[in-house]
Design an enzyme around this catalytic site. Structure first.
Site, PDB file in Angstrom:
ATOM      1  N   ILE A 142       5.319  27.595  37.593  1.00 31.38           N
ATOM      2  CA  ILE A 142       4.217  27.975  36.692  1.00 31.38           C
ATOM      3  C   ILE A 142       3.803  26.809  35.785  1.00 31.38           C
ATOM      4  CG2 ILE A 142       5.538  28.836  34.690  1.00 31.38           C
ATOM      5  CD1 ILE A 142       3.758  31.374  34.851  1.00 31.38           C
ATOM      6  N   HIS A 155      17.955  28.046  41.207  1.00 32.71           N
ATOM      7  CA  HIS A 155      16.683  27.656  41.820  1.00 32.71           C
ATOM      8  C   HIS A 155      16.695  26.173  42.076  1.00 32.71           C
ATOM      9  CE1 HIS A 155      16.395  27.806  37.428  1.00 32.71           C
ATOM     10  NE2 HIS A 155      15.642  26.716  37.517  1.00 32.71           N
TER      11      HIS A 155
END
Ligand code: 5GP
Ligand code: ZN
Length: 114
Positions: free
Chosen positions: A31, A100
Site C-alpha cells: 500500500i 511477509h
C-alpha cells in the site's frame, strides 16, 4: 488469526491489489511502495514471523522464493536485480506480525540498508 490485517487480506475481507495467488500463498501490491516494484508475498496461513517457522513450513518458504523469482521476471526486474526482504522484530522494522516477504526492485538500492 481473526484480528490480523494480512489474514484479512489473504481472505479478501480487506481489499488489496492482487498480483498472484496459489493454494498456500497470496501476493499483493504494498500500500506504501518504496520502489517501483514493491510486492508483498505472504503465506495464507498465519505465521507471526521468522521465529515462528517450523519444519512444516519448509515447502511454503521454498514456494515463496520461487514465486518471488516468477514475479521478478514478470515485473522485468530479474536482470536488473531485486531484493526479497523479511523484517523480523521491532529493530528490523516489522510492523505487521504476519510473516511477509517484500519483493523490491526497479531502482538502485543501497547497502547496508537503513
Ligand atoms: P514490515 O515493516 O512489517 O516489514 O512491512 C509491512 C508492510 O505492509 C509495509 O510496507 C506496509 O506499507 C504494508 N502494509 C501495511 N498495511 C497494509 C495494507 O493494509 N495493505 C497493503 N497492501 N499493504 C499494507
Ligand atoms: Zn495473519
Amino acid at each position: 488469526m481473526s484480528d490480523c490485517v494480512f489474514c484479512k487480506i489473504a481472505k479478501g475481507i480487506i481489499p488489496s491489489q492482487k498480483v498472484a495467488e496459489t493454494d498456500t500463498l497470496y501476493a499483493f501490491q504494498d500500500i506504501n511502495p518504496v520502489a517501483s516494484t514493491h510486492i508483498l508475498i505472504i503465506p495464507k496461513r498465519h505465521i507471526e514471523n521468522n521465529l515462528s517457522l517450523t519444519p512444516e513450513d519448509n515447502q511454503t518458504i521454498g514456494e515463496i522464493f520461487l514465486l518471488a523469482n516468477e514475479l521478478a521476471v514478470k515485473q522485468g526486474i530479474d536482470k536488473s536485480g531485486f531484493r526479497v526482504v523479511v523484517n523480523n522484530g521491532s529493530d528490523a522494522g516489522q510492523a505487521v506480525f504476519h510473516i511477509h516477504f517484500h519483493l523490491l526492485g526497479g531502482r538502485i538500492m543501497l547497502w547496508p540498508p537503513g
